[in-house]
Scaffold this motif. Structure first.
Motif, PDB file in Angstrom:
ATOM      1  N   ASN A  46     -17.512 -20.547   5.932  1.00 11.61           N
ATOM      2  CA  ASN A  46     -17.038 -20.501   7.318  1.00 11.61           C
ATOM      3  C   ASN A  46     -15.526 -20.548   7.431  1.00 11.61           C
ATOM      4  O   ASN A  46     -14.941 -19.901   8.292  1.00 11.61           O
ATOM      5  CB  ASN A  46     -17.614 -21.675   8.119  1.00 11.61           C
ATOM      6  N   LEU A  51     -12.644 -25.061  14.419  1.00 12.34           N
ATOM      7  CA  LEU A  51     -13.724 -25.798  13.766  1.00 12.34           C
ATOM      8  C   LEU A  51     -14.481 -24.900  12.808  1.00 12.34           C
ATOM      9  O   LEU A  51     -14.899 -23.813  13.165  1.00 12.34           O
ATOM     10  CB  LEU A  51     -14.693 -26.304  14.832  1.00 12.34           C
ATOM     11  N   LEU A  67     -16.250 -19.595  12.269  1.00 11.72           N
ATOM     12  CA  LEU A  67     -15.065 -20.305  12.739  1.00 11.72           C
ATOM     13  C   LEU A  67     -14.977 -20.187  14.258  1.00 11.72           C
ATOM     14  O   LEU A  67     -15.163 -19.122  14.811  1.00 11.72           O
ATOM     15  CB  LEU A  67     -13.845 -19.647  12.102  1.00 11.72           C
ATOM     16  N   PHE A  68     -14.674 -21.284  14.960  1.00 12.83           N
ATOM     17  CA  PHE A  68     -14.563 -21.212  16.415  1.00 12.83           C
ATOM     18  C   PHE A  68     -13.620 -22.310  16.896  1.00 12.83           C
ATOM     19  O   PHE A  68     -13.332 -23.255  16.174  1.00 12.83           O
ATOM     20  CB  PHE A  68     -15.939 -21.362  17.073  1.00 12.83           C
ATOM     21  N   SER A  69     -13.162 -22.178  18.142  1.00 13.56           N
ATOM     22  CA  SER A  69     -12.206 -23.154  18.677  1.00 13.56           C
ATOM     23  C   SER A  69     -12.958 -24.202  19.507  1.00 13.56           C
ATOM     24  O   SER A  69     -14.131 -24.031  19.839  1.00 13.56           O
ATOM     25  CB  SER A  69     -11.170 -22.449  19.551  1.00 13.56           C
ATOM     26  N   ASP A  70     -12.239 -25.260  19.872  1.00 17.69           N
ATOM     27  CA  ASP A  70     -12.833 -26.346  20.648  1.00 17.69           C
ATOM     28  C   ASP A  70     -13.312 -25.849  22.007  1.00 17.69           C
ATOM     29  O   ASP A  70     -14.389 -26.212  22.481  1.00 17.69           O
ATOM     30  CB  ASP A  70     -11.782 -27.453  20.810  1.00 17.69           C
ATOM     31  N   LEU A 129     -16.461 -24.056  21.742  1.00 13.91           N
ATOM     32  CA  LEU A 129     -17.552 -25.013  21.533  1.00 13.91           C
ATOM     33  C   LEU A 129     -18.054 -25.553  22.858  1.00 13.91           C
ATOM     34  O   LEU A 129     -19.261 -25.604  23.115  1.00 13.91           O
ATOM     35  CB  LEU A 129     -17.062 -26.167  20.653  1.00 13.91           C
ATOM     36  N   GLN A 130     -17.114 -25.939  23.745  1.00 12.23           N
ATOM     37  CA  GLN A 130     -17.507 -26.489  25.043  1.00 12.23           C
ATOM     38  C   GLN A 130     -18.258 -25.458  25.872  1.00 12.23           C
ATOM     39  O   GLN A 130     -19.241 -25.768  26.533  1.00 12.23           O
ATOM     40  CB  GLN A 130     -16.263 -26.963  25.815  1.00 12.23           C
ATOM     41  N   LEU A 162     -21.729 -25.119  24.476  1.00  8.91           N
ATOM     42  CA  LEU A 162     -22.529 -26.300  24.796  1.00  8.91           C
ATOM     43  C   LEU A 162     -23.016 -26.225  26.232  1.00  8.91           C
ATOM     44  O   LEU A 162     -24.183 -26.502  26.532  1.00  8.91           O
ATOM     45  CB  LEU A 162     -21.674 -27.548  24.573  1.00  8.91           C
TER      46      LEU A 162
END
Lengths: 276, 188
Positions: free
Chosen positions: A115, A232, B153-156, B159-160, B163
């Motif tokens: 990842n 992340l 790979l992803f940003s915060d 993610l929100q 969710l």
């Protein structure tokens, strides 16, 4: 008397400390154990690192070998991680085939490598379709006191930064590979993923860097792997009690600060290595 | 007695964030569920979403080996078989995820010193070629995050968004469960 209470009611003993916002070993809820790292200790490996997170000790050795690239990706090499939890590190592990914990940890490390794109697999290719490097990353736990995933990720990162690969040229006439051991170069490490683990207690409290006992008493765990840009790579929460969005945000900010601490430690250690 | 219940649900909901053109859309693929289709397990179900389908069988509460028994609750065991090949390390990792998620919600304390075994077989798998895939398990009472497994790979912020979209989608799934169980128990 406290030792007796701890044996009979370990959870209640622990709750007494948590009420005062601290833990039996004196740490705060958001404090990590002392982290130490030592690189280049295995001379027979291309790269190596030893990481100690309090009592948890993990050593990573990276060996490089030749292999034919995969047929569906002829310009890529391989990175093969393996986490070993031998009976040496804890009484809960028996000798024999890898147990569930070791397999889950191996899969976690493989996911982090995949990842985060820590290494571009194209960099490991020597001759497309014919020859490529395969990096065998062996992580062995020498002492298991909780938070194995953080220690493994850090050890892997440090070892990969320490890897030096010799220059390889393909001889046109004989079509054999010629290795020049005198000319070595470091790997191109693109990102620095750092893992931060949390344990959930009684469905509400979050503590950072759990020890072996704390992991046993916890009702859930969470591991966040972040790289330097705040992206992340992995949000690993294998079941357990639920977390609200707000708690998740607190964990994210703690992971960001942890990343800075680890990066600083890593840079210091790399700088202290005398060039060969 | 064999009871077959086939419920079709086609759910499509749009939630958009006004300003961003890439707002989270919540559109679930058509999903269907069939229960009690196997005769030997104590319980079984087949769940289908789009082209992905999984068959599950549950055995329990049953006898447990003394080495594995827990004195105050049931021992949960999950076995996941892939569509092709032998189970490997990836399956072990998923088994651990599923087992821990189920342990958090199943009332194991009602059946101490027993074992509950869940066997899952992947029948068909139509994945996705996205940059990142985030999988969440949410509870229906407070929409808390029970399980999370990510790839890529992803940003915060992303993610929100995911969710929030998952929370909306889970409402549809829970409504589907409620309706199908209501229908089943109103018949008998």
């Amino acid at each position: 008397m406290a030792a007796g209470f701890k044996t009979v009611e370990p959870l209640e003993y622990y709750r007494r400390f948590l009420k005062e916002n601290c833990r039996p070993d004196g740490r705060e809820l958001g404090e990590f154990r002392t982290t130490t790292v030592n690189i280049g200790s295995i001379s027979t490996a291309e790269g190596s690192a030893l990481v100690k997170l309090g009592n948890t000790t993990v050593i990573c050795g990276v060996k490089a070998e030749f292999a034919a690239p995969p047929t569906d990706a002829p310009d890529k090499g391989y990175v093969v991680p393996n986490v070993d939890l031998p009976p040496l590190c804890s009484s809960r592990f028996r000798s024999g085939p890898p147990g569930e914990e070791a397999q889950v940890a191996s899969q976690f490390i493989a996911d982090v490598i995949e990842n985060s794109q820590i290494i571009q697999k194209e960099d490991l290719c020597i001759s497309p379709g014919k020859l490529a490097w395969v990096l065998y990353c062996d992580l062995i736990c020498l002492d298991y006191d909780g938070n194995i995933l953080d220690a493994c990720t850090f050890a892997l990162l440090a070892a990969l930064k320490n890897v030096q690969l010799p220059e390889v040229t393909i001889n046109e006439e004989t079509a054999l590979a010629e290795v020049n051991l005198k000319k070595k170069s470091y790997l191109n490490i693109r990102t620095h993923p750092v893992a931060t683990s949390f344990a959930v207690f009684d469905d509400t409290l979050l503590i950072v860097d759990p020890t072996g006992e704390e992991e046993h008493l916890a009702t859930g765990t969470l591991t966040i792997v972040m790289d330097e840009e705040g992206k992340l790579c992995c949000l690993h929460k294998p079941g357990g009690s639920g977390l609200t969005g707000a708690k998740l945000q607190d964990c994210m900010s703690r992971a960001v600060t942890r990343h800075k601490e680890v990066k600083k430690l890593m840079d210091e250690v790399i700088k202290s290595i005398k060039p060969k | 007695m064999e009871e077959e219940m086939h419920t079709d649900a086609k759910i499509r909901a749009e939630t958009g964030t006004g300003s961003s053109p890439r707002g989270p859309g919540c559109s679930l693929r058509h999903f269907a569920c069939e229960q009690n289709l196997l005769s030997r397990p104590d319980g079984s179900a087949s769940f289908l979403q789009g082209d992905t389908s999984v068959l599950a069988g549950v055995y329990g509460p049953a006898e447990v080996k003394v080495s594995k028994e827990i004195f105050n609750k049931a021992t949960l065991e999950v076995i996941l078989r892939p569509k092709i090949g032998l189970p490997g390390v990836a399956e072990k990792s998923r088994e651990r995820l599923i087992r821990n998620t189920c342990e958090a919600v199943v009332l194991g304390t009602l059946h101490p010193r027993t074992s509950i075994t869940v066997v899952l077989q992947v029948v068909s798998d139509a994945g996705s070629e996205a940059r990142a895939v985030l999988t969440f398990a949410l509870d229906n009472v407070e929409q808390k995050l029970l399980m999370s497994s990510t790839k890529g790979l992803f940003s915060d912020a992303e993610l929100q968004q995911c969710l929030a979209a998952a929370q909306v989608a889970s409402q549809h799934v829970f409504r589907f469960y409620r309706e199908s169980l209501q229908r089943r128990y109103s018949k008998s």
